[in-house]
Design a protein around this motif. Structure first.
Motif, PDB file in Angstrom:
ATOM      1  N   MET A  54       0.954  -1.270   0.310  1.00 52.18           N
ATOM      2  CA  MET A  54      -0.003   0.060  -0.293  1.00 52.18           C
ATOM      3  C   MET A  54       0.942   1.273   0.011  1.00 52.18           C
ATOM      4  O   MET A  54       1.542   1.633   1.077  1.00 52.18           O
ATOM      5  CB  MET A  54      -0.847  -0.021   1.416  1.00 52.18           C
ATOM      6  CG  MET A  54      -1.873  -1.264   1.197  1.00 52.18           C
ATOM      7  SD  MET A  54      -2.904  -1.162   2.733  1.00 52.18           S
ATOM      8  CE  MET A  54      -1.759  -1.882   4.000  1.00 52.18           C
ATOM      9  N   GLY A  55       1.037   1.889  -1.219  1.00 48.08           N
ATOM     10  CA  GLY A  55       1.891   3.059  -1.373  1.00 48.08           C
ATOM     11  C   GLY A  55       2.905   2.767  -2.435  1.00 48.08           C
ATOM     12  O   GLY A  55       2.857   1.744  -3.106  1.00 48.08           O
ATOM     13  N   VAL A  61      10.903   4.472   2.767  1.00 50.53           N
ATOM     14  CA  VAL A  61      10.697   3.771   3.641  1.00 50.53           C
ATOM     15  C   VAL A  61       9.640   2.752   3.434  1.00 50.53           C
ATOM     16  O   VAL A  61       8.420   3.174   2.905  1.00 50.53           O
ATOM     17  CB  VAL A  61      10.191   4.597   4.918  1.00 50.53           C
ATOM     18  CG1 VAL A  61      10.097   4.029   6.113  1.00 50.53           C
ATOM     19  CG2 VAL A  61      11.526   5.669   5.156  1.00 50.53           C
ATOM     20  N   THR A  62      10.080   1.643   3.882  1.00 51.17           N
ATOM     21  CA  THR A  62       8.761   0.443   3.651  1.00 51.17           C
ATOM     22  C   THR A  62       8.601   0.064   5.159  1.00 51.17           C
ATOM     23  O   THR A  62       9.463  -0.378   5.709  1.00 51.17           O
ATOM     24  CB  THR A  62       9.374  -0.613   2.362  1.00 51.17           C
ATOM     25  OG1 THR A  62       9.599   0.017   1.477  1.00 51.17           O
ATOM     26  CG2 THR A  62       8.292  -1.725   2.583  1.00 51.17           C
ATOM     27  N   ILE A  63       7.143   0.005   5.534  1.00 53.89           N
ATOM     28  CA  ILE A  63       7.060  -0.596   6.816  1.00 53.89           C
ATOM     29  C   ILE A  63       6.268  -2.076   6.645  1.00 53.89           C
ATOM     30  O   ILE A  63       5.303  -2.023   5.905  1.00 53.89           O
ATOM     31  CB  ILE A  63       6.009   0.301   7.581  1.00 53.89           C
ATOM     32  CG1 ILE A  63       6.812   1.657   7.909  1.00 53.89           C
ATOM     33  CG2 ILE A  63       5.495  -0.200   8.979  1.00 53.89           C
ATOM     34  CD1 ILE A  63       5.627   2.543   8.453  1.00 53.89           C
ATOM     35  N   VAL A  64       6.961  -3.128   6.968  1.00 57.10           N
ATOM     36  CA  VAL A  64       6.174  -4.569   6.733  1.00 57.10           C
ATOM     37  C   VAL A  64       5.708  -4.941   7.856  1.00 57.10           C
ATOM     38  O   VAL A  64       6.290  -5.047   8.889  1.00 57.10           O
ATOM     39  CB  VAL A  64       7.602  -5.482   6.232  1.00 57.10           C
ATOM     40  CG1 VAL A  64       6.903  -6.786   6.172  1.00 57.10           C
ATOM     41  CG2 VAL A  64       8.298  -5.026   5.029  1.00 57.10           C
ATOM     42  N   VAL A  65       4.427  -5.098   7.894  1.00 59.11           N
ATOM     43  CA  VAL A  65       3.402  -5.293   8.958  1.00 59.11           C
ATOM     44  C   VAL A  65       2.973  -6.887   9.110  1.00 59.11           C
ATOM     45  O   VAL A  65       2.445  -7.336   8.129  1.00 59.11           O
ATOM     46  CB  VAL A  65       2.242  -4.576   9.234  1.00 59.11           C
ATOM     47  CG1 VAL A  65       1.612  -4.467  10.512  1.00 59.11           C
ATOM     48  CG2 VAL A  65       2.747  -2.930   9.188  1.00 59.11           C
ATOM     49  N   VAL A  94       3.467   0.782   2.963  1.00 57.97           N
ATOM     50  CA  VAL A  94       3.283  -0.300   4.055  1.00 57.97           C
ATOM     51  C   VAL A  94       3.102  -1.617   2.918  1.00 57.97           C
ATOM     52  O   VAL A  94       2.364  -1.590   2.244  1.00 57.97           O
ATOM     53  CB  VAL A  94       2.034  -0.109   4.866  1.00 57.97           C
ATOM     54  CG1 VAL A  94       1.708  -1.051   5.490  1.00 57.97           C
ATOM     55  CG2 VAL A  94       2.326   1.212   5.496  1.00 57.97           C
ATOM     56  N   VAL A  95       3.613  -2.765   3.710  1.00 55.36           N
ATOM     57  CA  VAL A  95       3.437  -4.002   2.969  1.00 55.36           C
ATOM     58  C   VAL A  95       2.835  -4.835   4.063  1.00 55.36           C
ATOM     59  O   VAL A  95       3.420  -4.885   5.225  1.00 55.36           O
ATOM     60  CB  VAL A  95       4.791  -4.621   2.638  1.00 55.36           C
ATOM     61  CG1 VAL A  95       4.715  -6.004   2.041  1.00 55.36           C
ATOM     62  CG2 VAL A  95       5.286  -3.875   1.484  1.00 55.36           C
ATOM     63  N   TYR A  96       1.700  -5.479   3.713  1.00 55.54           N
ATOM     64  CA  TYR A  96       0.947  -6.173   4.716  1.00 55.54           C
ATOM     65  C   TYR A  96       1.269  -7.444   4.790  1.00 55.54           C
ATOM     66  O   TYR A  96       1.086  -8.052   3.415  1.00 55.54           O
ATOM     67  CB  TYR A  96      -0.593  -5.777   4.592  1.00 55.54           C
ATOM     68  CG  TYR A  96      -1.500  -6.582   5.597  1.00 55.54           C
ATOM     69  CD1 TYR A  96      -1.709  -5.848   6.787  1.00 55.54           C
ATOM     70  CD2 TYR A  96      -1.839  -7.741   5.640  1.00 55.54           C
ATOM     71  CE1 TYR A  96      -2.746  -6.295   7.703  1.00 55.54           C
ATOM     72  CE2 TYR A  96      -2.629  -8.404   6.614  1.00 55.54           C
ATOM     73  CZ  TYR A  96      -2.870  -7.628   7.743  1.00 55.54           C
ATOM     74  OH  TYR A  96      -3.539  -8.208   8.842  1.00 55.54           O
ATOM     75  N   ARG A 122      -8.619  -4.542  -4.764  1.00 56.30           N
ATOM     76  CA  ARG A 122      -9.588  -4.053  -3.513  1.00 56.30           C
ATOM     77  C   ARG A 122      -8.700  -4.346  -2.355  1.00 56.30           C
ATOM     78  O   ARG A 122      -9.627  -4.294  -1.050  1.00 56.30           O
ATOM     79  CB  ARG A 122     -10.804  -4.114  -3.582  1.00 56.30           C
ATOM     80  CG  ARG A 122     -11.725  -3.823  -4.862  1.00 56.30           C
ATOM     81  CD  ARG A 122     -11.487  -2.318  -5.023  1.00 56.30           C
ATOM     82  NE  ARG A 122     -12.006  -1.599  -4.028  1.00 56.30           N
ATOM     83  CZ  ARG A 122     -11.987  -0.138  -3.852  1.00 56.30           C
ATOM     84  NH1 ARG A 122     -11.239   0.422  -4.885  1.00 56.30           N
ATOM     85  NH2 ARG A 122     -12.619   0.179  -3.041  1.00 56.30           N
ATOM     86  N   PHE A 123      -7.456  -4.662  -2.088  1.00 56.49           N
ATOM     87  CA  PHE A 123      -6.848  -5.078  -0.916  1.00 56.49           C
ATOM     88  C   PHE A 123      -7.086  -3.994  -0.034  1.00 56.49           C
ATOM     89  O   PHE A 123      -7.332  -4.142   1.262  1.00 56.49           O
ATOM     90  CB  PHE A 123      -5.320  -5.661  -1.032  1.00 56.49           C
ATOM     91  CG  PHE A 123      -4.777  -5.899   0.339  1.00 56.49           C
ATOM     92  CD1 PHE A 123      -4.943  -7.471   0.761  1.00 56.49           C
ATOM     93  CD2 PHE A 123      -4.111  -5.060   0.965  1.00 56.49           C
ATOM     94  CE1 PHE A 123      -4.489  -7.669   1.859  1.00 56.49           C
ATOM     95  CE2 PHE A 123      -3.873  -5.585   2.280  1.00 56.49           C
ATOM     96  CZ  PHE A 123      -3.806  -6.725   2.860  1.00 56.49           C
ATOM     97  N   GLU A 124      -6.558  -2.999   0.058  1.00 56.72           N
ATOM     98  CA  GLU A 124      -6.311  -1.677   0.684  1.00 56.72           C
ATOM     99  C   GLU A 124      -7.769  -1.444   1.502  1.00 56.72           C
ATOM    100  O   GLU A 124      -8.180  -1.344   2.589  1.00 56.72           O
ATOM    101  CB  GLU A 124      -5.620  -0.733   0.206  1.00 56.72           C
ATOM    102  CG  GLU A 124      -5.624   0.508   1.299  1.00 56.72           C
ATOM    103  CD  GLU A 124      -4.757   1.742   0.834  1.00 56.72           C
ATOM    104  OE1 GLU A 124      -4.575   2.679   1.712  1.00 56.72           O
ATOM    105  OE2 GLU A 124      -4.275   1.692  -0.180  1.00 56.72           O
ATOM    106  N   ALA A 125      -8.777  -1.463   0.480  1.00 55.99           N
ATOM    107  CA  ALA A 125     -10.192  -1.108   0.970  1.00 55.99           C
ATOM    108  C   ALA A 125     -10.834  -2.258   1.862  1.00 55.99           C
ATOM    109  O   ALA A 125     -11.427  -2.022   2.730  1.00 55.99           O
ATOM    110  CB  ALA A 125     -10.959  -0.937  -0.267  1.00 55.99           C
TER     111      ALA A 125
END
Length: 217
Positions: A54-55, A61-65, A94-96, A122-125
């Protein structure tokens, strides 16, 4: 009089117990707390290579959650990361990654639902809709939540929910979570720094500023 006093005491006790349970859910477990200090992960880019991004792909900067849709602390962190992305523009993505806990009985199906929505762009939604509907996950039809997320083809979504191939995504993420030694959610990387818990925005911003400085050297 005594009966009224007893009832009042029972209500007070119930409120205190509920408060303690909510507080426990919003904080890392004791096992995670001992490992909650930032940890350097030199191979962090490998964890950012898979998952739902997402982004921007070129964000410095990548945030992997590693997260769980039934985890209250994960919901809090997701809201804060959404705020950060809005504030930081193209600097942060952000990477989920999925890490459904065994204590959350519907988390695996919620993860599957997010990936099936992702097949339709539609992943982020769906990510946002699942966290917003967190208290009703498992009691509402997945189709209802997918409609809120703007998933257009519900028949395709339904077939995807039954597709055994979707389990391979969870297996992949579980293997990488194990490599990172994850035992609590949310656990996340801000570039090469691993953190555990739903940190305040000010703390997250400090880590992002540090990562930005390192990325621009």
């Amino acid at each position: 009089m005594m009966e009224k006093l007893s009832t009042t005491l029972l209500v007070i006790c119930a409120v205190i117990v509920t408060g303690l349970l909510v507080r426990r859910e919003l904080q890392p477990s004791d096992a995670a707390s001992s490992a909650a200090e930032p940890v350097h992960v030199p191979e962090w880019q490998g964890y950012a290579a898979a998952g739902a991004r997402m982004g921007p792909a070129d964000a410095p900067v990548t945030i992997v959650v590693f997260s769980d849709f039934q985890c209250p602390a994960c919901r809090v962190l997701a809201e804060r990361l959404k705020t950060l992305r809005a504030d930081r523009g193209r600097d942060v993505a952000v990477v989920y990654r999925h890490h459904p806990l065994r204590t959350h009985p519907h988390a695996r199906m919620a993860a599957r639902a997010s990936e099936c929505a992702g097949r339709q762009g539609r992943f982020e939604a769906m990510h946002d809709a699942l966290f917003q509907a967190q208290s009703s996950i498992g009691t509402r039809a997945w189709d209802d939540i997918s409609k809120e997320a703007g998933v257009g083809n519900l028949d395709e979504f339904g077939r995807c929910m039954k597709d055994a191939e979707m389990d391979s995504i969870l297996v992949r993420d579980a293997a990488q979570a194990k490599q990172l030694g994850i035992d609590a959610t949310p656990t996340f990387l801000i570039n090469d720094t691993r953190l555990v818990g739903a940190f305040p925005l000010a703390t997250l911003n400090r880590h992002i500023d540090r990562a930005l400085r390192a990325a621009r050297r």
